[in-house]
Write a protein that holds these residues in place. Structure first.
Motif, PDB file in Angstrom:
ATOM      1  N   ASP A   8       0.824  -1.211   0.000  1.00 40.41           N
ATOM      2  CA  ASP A   8       0.000   0.000   0.000  1.00 40.41           C
ATOM      3  C   ASP A   8       0.862   1.267   0.000  1.00 40.41           C
ATOM      4  O   ASP A   8       0.341   2.367  -0.122  1.00 40.41           O
ATOM      5  CB  ASP A   8      -0.953   0.002   1.201  1.00 40.41           C
ATOM      6  N   ASP A   9       2.175   1.115   0.133  1.00 41.48           N
ATOM      7  CA  ASP A   9       3.076   2.269   0.119  1.00 41.48           C
ATOM      8  C   ASP A   9       3.676   2.418  -1.288  1.00 41.48           C
ATOM      9  O   ASP A   9       4.441   1.562  -1.742  1.00 41.48           O
ATOM     10  CB  ASP A   9       4.188   2.059   1.159  1.00 41.48           C
ATOM     11  N   LEU A  10       3.318   3.526  -1.929  1.00 38.96           N
ATOM     12  CA  LEU A  10       3.791   3.747  -3.310  1.00 38.96           C
ATOM     13  C   LEU A  10       5.309   3.814  -3.388  1.00 38.96           C
ATOM     14  O   LEU A  10       5.907   3.414  -4.386  1.00 38.96           O
ATOM     15  CB  LEU A  10       3.214   5.061  -3.845  1.00 38.96           C
ATOM     16  N   ILE A  11       5.925   4.306  -2.328  1.00 41.78           N
ATOM     17  CA  ILE A  11       7.391   4.432  -2.343  1.00 41.78           C
ATOM     18  C   ILE A  11       8.038   3.041  -2.437  1.00 41.78           C
ATOM     19  O   ILE A  11       9.008   2.844  -3.156  1.00 41.78           O
ATOM     20  CB  ILE A  11       7.892   5.181  -1.078  1.00 41.78           C
ATOM     21  N   ILE A  12       7.457   2.076  -1.715  1.00 43.71           N
ATOM     22  CA  ILE A  12       7.980   0.703  -1.784  1.00 43.71           C
ATOM     23  C   ILE A  12       7.850   0.170  -3.207  1.00 43.71           C
ATOM     24  O   ILE A  12       8.781  -0.435  -3.749  1.00 43.71           O
ATOM     25  CB  ILE A  12       7.213  -0.221  -0.805  1.00 43.71           C
ATOM     26  N   GLU A  14       7.701   1.849  -5.974  1.00 44.67           N
ATOM     27  CA  GLU A  14       8.646   2.539  -6.860  1.00 44.67           C
ATOM     28  C   GLU A  14      10.069   2.030  -6.626  1.00 44.67           C
ATOM     29  O   GLU A  14      10.845   1.864  -7.570  1.00 44.67           O
ATOM     30  CB  GLU A  14       8.564   4.054  -6.645  1.00 44.67           C
ATOM     31  N   LEU A  15      10.397   1.802  -5.357  1.00 45.30           N
ATOM     32  CA  LEU A  15      11.723   1.243  -5.029  1.00 45.30           C
ATOM     33  C   LEU A  15      11.925  -0.099  -5.716  1.00 45.30           C
ATOM     34  O   LEU A  15      12.964  -0.356  -6.325  1.00 45.30           O
ATOM     35  CB  LEU A  15      11.820   1.022  -3.512  1.00 45.30           C
ATOM     36  N   ASP A  55       3.458  -7.201   0.909  1.00 45.69           N
ATOM     37  CA  ASP A  55       3.607  -6.499   2.186  1.00 45.69           C
ATOM     38  C   ASP A  55       2.738  -7.211   3.225  1.00 45.69           C
ATOM     39  O   ASP A  55       1.665  -7.732   2.883  1.00 45.69           O
ATOM     40  CB  ASP A  55       3.146  -5.051   1.990  1.00 45.69           C
ATOM     41  N   GLN A  57       1.628  -5.732   6.372  1.00 40.58           N
ATOM     42  CA  GLN A  57       0.631  -4.828   6.939  1.00 40.58           C
ATOM     43  C   GLN A  57       0.017  -3.962   5.850  1.00 40.58           C
ATOM     44  O   GLN A  57       0.658  -3.033   5.364  1.00 40.58           O
ATOM     45  CB  GLN A  57       1.283  -3.930   7.979  1.00 40.58           C
ATOM     46  N   ALA A  86       8.731  -5.312   7.734  1.00 44.71           N
ATOM     47  CA  ALA A  86       9.522  -4.372   8.532  1.00 44.71           C
ATOM     48  C   ALA A  86       9.819  -5.061   9.857  1.00 44.71           C
ATOM     49  O   ALA A  86       9.225  -6.097  10.170  1.00 44.71           O
ATOM     50  CB  ALA A  86       8.737  -3.094   8.753  1.00 44.71           C
ATOM     51  N   ASP A  89       7.035  -6.127  11.979  1.00 50.05           N
ATOM     52  CA  ASP A  89       6.153  -7.193  11.474  1.00 50.05           C
ATOM     53  C   ASP A  89       6.601  -8.577  11.901  1.00 50.05           C
ATOM     54  O   ASP A  89       5.953  -9.563  11.570  1.00 50.05           O
ATOM     55  CB  ASP A  89       6.134  -7.186   9.933  1.00 50.05           C
ATOM     56  N   LYS A 107      12.493  -4.911   5.278  1.00 50.40           N
ATOM     57  CA  LYS A 107      12.576  -3.498   4.924  1.00 50.40           C
ATOM     58  C   LYS A 107      13.384  -2.779   6.006  1.00 50.40           C
ATOM     59  O   LYS A 107      13.233  -3.127   7.173  1.00 50.40           O
ATOM     60  CB  LYS A 107      11.188  -2.860   4.880  1.00 50.40           C
TER      61      LYS A 107
ATOM     62  N   LEU B  11      17.170   5.629  -8.394  1.00 48.97           N
ATOM     63  CA  LEU B  11      16.397   5.855  -7.176  1.00 48.97           C
ATOM     64  C   LEU B  11      16.313   7.328  -6.799  1.00 48.97           C
ATOM     65  O   LEU B  11      15.574   7.682  -5.888  1.00 48.97           O
ATOM     66  CB  LEU B  11      17.001   5.069  -6.010  1.00 48.97           C
ATOM     67  N   VAL B  14      12.859   8.509  -6.822  1.00 51.29           N
ATOM     68  CA  VAL B  14      12.055   7.926  -5.732  1.00 51.29           C
ATOM     69  C   VAL B  14      12.347   8.704  -4.441  1.00 51.29           C
ATOM     70  O   VAL B  14      11.446   8.974  -3.641  1.00 51.29           O
ATOM     71  CB  VAL B  14      12.373   6.425  -5.538  1.00 51.29           C
ATOM     72  N   GLN B  58       5.383   3.192   7.479  1.00 49.01           N
ATOM     73  CA  GLN B  58       5.775   3.378   6.073  1.00 49.01           C
ATOM     74  C   GLN B  58       7.113   4.106   5.974  1.00 49.01           C
ATOM     75  O   GLN B  58       7.965   3.739   5.163  1.00 49.01           O
ATOM     76  CB  GLN B  58       4.680   4.148   5.334  1.00 49.01           C
ATOM     77  N   GLY B  61       9.945   1.832   6.822  1.00 53.27           N
ATOM     78  CA  GLY B  61      10.201   0.787   5.827  1.00 53.27           C
ATOM     79  C   GLY B  61      10.997   1.247   4.620  1.00 53.27           C
ATOM     80  O   GLY B  61      11.569   0.424   3.898  1.00 53.27           O
ATOM     81  N   THR B  62      11.031   2.562   4.384  1.00 53.98           N
ATOM     82  CA  THR B  62      11.692   3.034   3.155  1.00 53.98           C
ATOM     83  C   THR B  62      12.838   4.011   3.377  1.00 53.98           C
ATOM     84  O   THR B  62      13.743   4.086   2.546  1.00 53.98           O
ATOM     85  CB  THR B  62      10.662   3.702   2.223  1.00 53.98           C
TER      86      THR B  62
END
Lengths: 325, 119
Positions: A8-12, A14-15, A55, A57, A86, A89, A107, B11, B14, B58, B61-62
């Motif tokens: 649900d995290d767009l950054i993940i 994209e990564l 993911d 969560q 993470a 988790d 993560k 990256l 990002v 979140q 995690g990043t």
């Protein structure tokens, strides 16, 4: 490989997209929720994904429930599932493995770790394809009795039996235990007696069915306890519990064998089968780490096989004694 | 820990997106922290702590993969503190521990500093 990543995290997402582009040779499809992922899977005509990265969560449907739903689709029953986790988790990892996860990636990601995990997955897929080819080859010639299409010593993936996971997933599960508290964890194993005879006399399908039925009976016997179990090959089922429960193997073996005696199992010729198991030592994992934990698993496995062999020998000795007398 | 940004040049965009989102995320964390602190019912307090926890999760995690390891560690520490409370013995009481709010406040400041440094 064609990979479906769900987070649900767009950054993940994209990564992961950047990473997959960089390592090359893979195609990544992304979804932002469990329901979007399921819609994608339902829309495709045949199973086209080689691997899932989920993911844990997520709102509405978490990664564990999504894993369970994916496993219910026959075409994805044994497709590798990597959980994206993470540190917070970690407490969900047990549930993820029980639901059918194969491995996990922590993560924040590191290139080397991601690359290594994907390499393992690619190796698994190739190994599985080779086995599938062998089984199809055996089917084509009628899967005659005595076929060795399913090697005796090879682990077999068993589906739809509670708490039974693939052997690779079990090894990965044990690896993550080394990073957490091992207090209260134990491993133990059961080995089917006379497995060589069953393997030699049965078609691959009959043998798989017998192993599957055996897994179900052991799983039902252990019901009520926290455990994960895997078929390691050669008739041996390795189990792990983290709950502090210290199994009484004598009683457990009796309970499994009683259940087997009450269950009517037949081969394709309609002959009744009477499989029984022997149990090995319960090995505690406390204070062990790294390779020592894997050694403990091997000890549980070896002692169960030794108990089975000893039982076979005692039967032979008994008849020999009778002849002498 | 090695940052992926050093290894994968792609990256950079990002990372830019992460920073753009961090502006909104830090504001949301501050808003939820304040609402939890001023909340009078269990639902108000725990609901806002839960929402802040999801955002912290979140970021934790990043951030580390994008060159913001300290921010990631701080987010994880705040997240763990919230989890310990929400799963602890006081979880069913309408109490918002001051320490959690204090640490969230420090985290929001750390976000601001990170954003200001890179502005």
């Amino acid at each position: 490989m064609k990979i479906l990543a769900v987070d649900d995290d767009l950054i993940i997402l994209e990564l992961l997209t950047q990473f997959i582009q960089a390592v090359g040779d893979h195609e990544l499809v992304t979804a932002e929720s469990g329901s979007e992922a399921l819609d994608l899977l339902r829309a495709e005509a045949k199973g086209t994904f080689d691997c899932f990265m989920l993911d844990i969560q997520m709102p509405n449907m978490d990664g564990i429930e999504l894993t369970r739903r994916i496993r219910m689709m026959s075409r994805y029953a044994d497709t590798p599932v990597l959980m994206l986790t993470a540190m917070a988790d970690k407490r969900y990892i047990d549930g993820a493995f029980a639901a059918g996860a194969t491995d996990y990636v922590t993560k924040p990601f590191e290139v080397a770790e991601l690359q290594a995990r994907l390499g393992l997955v690619a190796g698994m897929i190739e190994g599985r394809r080779a086995r599938t080819r062998k089984i199809f080859a055996a089917s084509a010639v009628g899967a005659q009795a005595g076929s060795t299409a399913v090697e005796l010593h090879e682990p077999i993936s068993i589906h739809d039996v509670d708490n039974v996971i693939e052997y690779v997933a079990m090894e990965n599960y044990v690896q993550q235990l080394t990073r957490n508290s091992l207090f209260g964890s134990s491993t133990f194993a059961f080995t089917m007696r006379e497995i060589e005879q069953y393997h030699a006399a049965m078609s691959p399908f009959e043998f798989y069915s017998l192993i599957s039925d055996m897994a179900e009976i052991i799983s039902d016997t252990l019901h009520g306890h926290q455990f994960l179990m895997s078929y390691a090959g050669s008739g041996t089922f390795v189990c792990i519990t983290e709950s502090g429960w210290r199994p009484d193997m004598g009683r457990l073996v009796d309970a499994v064998n009683l259940s087997l005696a009450r269950t009517e199992l037949y081969n394709n010729a309609g002959e009744r089968l009477h499989p029984r198991v022997s149990g090995g030592d319960v090995v505690r994992l406390i204070w062990k780490s790294g390779a020592a934990v894997m050694d403990a698993l091997a000890t549980a496995h070896a002692t169960a096989e030794a108990a089975s062999a000893a039982h076979g020998k005692s039967q032979t000795d008994y008849w020999n004694m009778g002849q002498i007398a | 820990m090695k940052d992926m940004v050093d290894e994968l040049p792609g990256l950079a965009k990002v990372r830019t997106r992460f920073l753009e989102m961090l502006v909104d995320r830090q504001a949301l964390i501050a808003e939820h922290a304040l609402s939890a602190w001023e909340g009078e019912t269990l639902q108000d307090i725990n609901g806002n702590l839960e929402a802040a926890k999801a955002i912290l999760h979140q970021i934790a995690g990043t951030a580390g993969s994008l060159g913001f390891s300290d921010l990631g560690v701080a987010a994880r520490s705040c997240e763990s503190e919230v989890i310990a409370h929400l799963e602890g013995p006081d979880a069913d009481l309408a109490i918002c521990p001051g320490e959690i709010i204090y640490h969230m406040d420090l985290f929001v400041k750390q976000c601001e500093e990170t954003l200001n440094t890179l502005a």
